[in-house]
Scaffold this active site. Structure first.
Site, PDB file in Angstrom:
ATOM      1  CB  SER A   1      -0.992  -0.130   1.043  1.00 45.05           C
ATOM      2  OG  SER A   1      -1.220   1.263   1.560  1.00 45.05           O
TER       3      SER A   1
ATOM      4  CE1 TYR B   1      -3.523  -2.179   5.569  1.00 44.75           C
ATOM      5  CE2 TYR B   1      -3.021   0.170   4.547  1.00 44.75           C
ATOM      6  CZ  TYR B   1      -3.263  -1.269   4.289  1.00 44.75           C
ATOM      7  OH  TYR B   1      -3.449  -1.580   2.954  1.00 44.75           O
TER       8      TYR B   1
ATOM      9  CE  LYS C   1      -1.617  -4.550   3.397  1.00 42.47           C
ATOM     10  NZ  LYS C   1      -1.639  -5.949   2.748  1.00 42.47           N
TER      11      LYS C   1
HETATM   12  C1  WQD Z   1      -9.203  10.323   0.104  1.00 42.79           C
HETATM   13  C2  WQD Z   1      -9.391  11.691   0.402  1.00 42.79           C
HETATM   14  C3  WQD Z   1      -9.753  12.218   2.705  1.00 42.79           C
HETATM   15  C4  WQD Z   1     -13.971  10.920   3.169  1.00 42.79           C
HETATM   16  C5  WQD Z   1      -6.902   5.356   2.637  1.00 42.79           C
HETATM   17  C6  WQD Z   1      -5.710   4.578   3.416  1.00 42.79           C
HETATM   18  C7  WQD Z   1      -4.820   4.220   2.416  1.00 42.79           C
HETATM   19  C8  WQD Z   1      -5.482   2.872   1.379  1.00 42.79           C
HETATM   20  C9  WQD Z   1      -6.323   3.596   0.668  1.00 42.79           C
HETATM   21  C10 WQD Z   1      -5.610   0.881   2.224  1.00 42.79           C
HETATM   22  C11 WQD Z   1      -8.822  12.132   1.746  1.00 42.79           C
HETATM   23  C12 WQD Z   1     -10.856  12.859   1.917  1.00 42.79           C
HETATM   24  C13 WQD Z   1     -12.559  11.155   2.534  1.00 42.79           C
HETATM   25  C14 WQD Z   1     -14.984  11.796   3.095  1.00 42.79           C
HETATM   26  C15 WQD Z   1     -13.326  13.528   2.561  1.00 42.79           C
HETATM   27  N1  WQD Z   1      -6.121   1.903   2.283  1.00 42.79           N
HETATM   28  N2  WQD Z   1     -12.182  12.498   2.292  1.00 42.79           N
HETATM   29  N3  WQD Z   1     -14.646  13.268   2.910  1.00 42.79           N
HETATM   30  O1  WQD Z   1      -7.052   8.195   3.241  1.00 42.79           O
HETATM   31  O2  WQD Z   1      -6.153   8.619   0.852  1.00 42.79           O
HETATM   32  O3  WQD Z   1      -6.466   6.452   1.854  1.00 42.79           O
HETATM   33  O4  WQD Z   1      -7.433   4.286   1.732  1.00 42.79           O
HETATM   34  O5  WQD Z   1      -4.784   0.213   1.652  1.00 42.79           O
HETATM   35  O6  WQD Z   1      -3.977   3.245   3.363  1.00 42.79           O
HETATM   36  O7  WQD Z   1      -5.192   5.795   4.255  1.00 42.79           O
HETATM   37  O8  WQD Z   1      -8.346   7.523   1.287  1.00 42.79           O
HETATM   38  O9  WQD Z   1     -10.617   7.496   0.634  1.00 42.79           O
HETATM   39  O10 WQD Z   1     -10.337   7.672   2.926  1.00 42.79           O
HETATM   40  O11 WQD Z   1      -9.731   9.588   1.464  1.00 42.79           O
HETATM   41  O12 WQD Z   1     -12.961  14.536   2.310  1.00 42.79           O
HETATM   42  O13 WQD Z   1     -15.958  11.673   3.451  1.00 42.79           O
HETATM   43  O14 WQD Z   1     -10.781  11.929   0.675  1.00 42.79           O
HETATM   44  O15 WQD Z   1      -9.472  13.233   3.723  1.00 42.79           O
HETATM   45  O16 WQD Z   1      -7.847  13.330   1.487  1.00 42.79           O
HETATM   46  P1  WQD Z   1      -6.995   7.876   1.859  1.00 42.79           P
HETATM   47  P2  WQD Z   1      -9.739   7.822   1.611  1.00 42.79           P
END
Ligand code: WQD
Length: 319
Positions: free
Chosen positions: A119, A143, A147
């Site tokens: 990841s 997490y 990885k």
């Molecule tokens: C994306 C962007 C949020 C929800 C995570 C894990 C990573 C990987 C993928 C597994 C961010 C913003 C989100 C909302 C928002 N996981 N957001 N409103 O955090 O980039 O990655 O998932 O392998 O390890 O950390 O993904 O989809 O949570 O967020 O503004 O209701 O959307 O702050 O900038 P993230 P995400």
């Protein structure tokens, strides 16, 4: 060729199972169905094993021999950042012990090729516009640490036993390659926004004061079908012999901001969407975009789909 897919009943794993099936490879799935969905794997044999259980090494050894497995694609793991902060020991047991049992069984049976689901979480909060595989990994949650430890375990196995392995560092995976394989978890931005809209609620943007052009966080969204294809390319790469590189970013190389994703969702659903501005979420890097030059050069893999197709496929698969 017969491929063992651990976590094959999961969202990403089942896309890879579908592609292997399409090209006529034999498939056996190991899944404990804790998050997996049986209907996703069709008629392929399922071996229901929790990889972290005390007897998992013996159970896996038996599966590898009985199904005459040639290579393994390892997805089965826990993947929620928040949950890993609350239950770190359990995360280490699930993700690290699970991989240890798999590697031990592969060594016992001399199954010599492994594609590992890693990841972008291994990078932590990198302060660069594009992340290259060689920057220092500094994961900021359990997490991401599980990885990175997994990658180290595999590197050591490569040195000690001649294992051939590819570690794929996924960026933000979304969309659906087939409507019946949709991400049902509602843990990430696109499913969360679609869910809120369906419930008549406004999506919430976690911070609009980041140092990015529109103030919202930038991520590299990769279509799950493209990601699945990257696993097939990695398997073929390992079949050619000793790999020159073993770790690869899987993304598009293009960033999209939270606002841009919401606009794409509004266009795709035909709904007017007015998001609510919320506070920053702890631990969010302003920008995380993959440098994809290595995977293009070594695996000849490149993402085919962009944000609009990702969002459209996610909307369609929700039905
Ligand atoms: C994306 C962007 C949020 C929800 C995570 C894990 C990573 C990987 C993928 C597994 C961010 C913003 C989100 C909302 C928002 N996981 N957001 N409103 O955090 O980039 O990655 O998932 O392998 O390890 O950390 O993904 O989809 O949570 O967020 O503004 O209701 O959307 O702050 O900038 P993230 P995400």
């Amino acid at each position: 060729m017969t491929v063992l897919v651990t976590g094959g009943a999961g969202y990403i794993g089942s896309h890879v199972v579908r592609l292997l099936e399409e090209r006529g490879d034999g498939v056996v799935v190991v899944d404990d169905l804790s998050n997996g969905v049986l209907a996703r794997i069709g008629a392929h044999p399922l071996e229901r094993i929790d990889l972290s259980a005390a007897d998992a090494e013996d159970a896996l050894t038996d599966v590898l021999l009985r199904h005459d497995v040639d290579s393994v694609i390892h997805f089965a793991a826990k993947k929620q950042v928040g949950e890993s902060v609350e239950h770190p020991v359990w995360y280490y047991r699930q993700n690290v012990s699970g991989l240890a049992n798999l590697l031990a069984a592969m060594q016992r049976t001399e199954v010599g090729a492994l594609v590992f689901s890693s990841s972008a979480a291994v990078y932590g909060m990198p302060d660069v516009p594009m992340v290259h595989e060689d920057i220092e990994c500094r994961p900021i949650n359990p997490y991401g640490q599980t990885k990175l430890i997994g990658e180290w375990m595999i590197d050591n196995a490569i040195r000690a036993t001649g294992l051939r392995a590819a570690k794929l560092r996924y960026f933000n995976v979304a969309g659906a390659g087939w409507d019946d394989l949709a991400d049902t978890a509602v843990m990430n931005l696109i499913p969360i926004v679609l869910d809120r809209l369906a419930a008549g609620k406004a999506p919430i943007v976690f911070g609009d004061d980041y140092p990015t052009p529109d103030g919202t966080c930038i991520r590299d969204y990769v279509h799950v079908k493209d990601l699945a294809e990257a696993h097939i390319a990695a398997l073929d790469y390992l079949a050619m012999g000793e790999p020159a590189e073993t770790v690869f970013n899987v993304g598009t190389g293009q960033g999209a901001s939270v606002n841009e994703v919401i606009v794409a969702i509004a266009e795709s659903t035909g709904q007017a969407v007015v998001p609510e501005m919320g506070d920053r979420r702890a631990g969010d890097p302003p920008q995380l975009v993959a440098d994809v030059s290595r995977i293009a050069a070594e695996l000849s893999w490149k993402a085919e789909y962009g944000l609009d197709e990702i969002v459209r496929s996610a909307v369609r698969a929700r039905g």
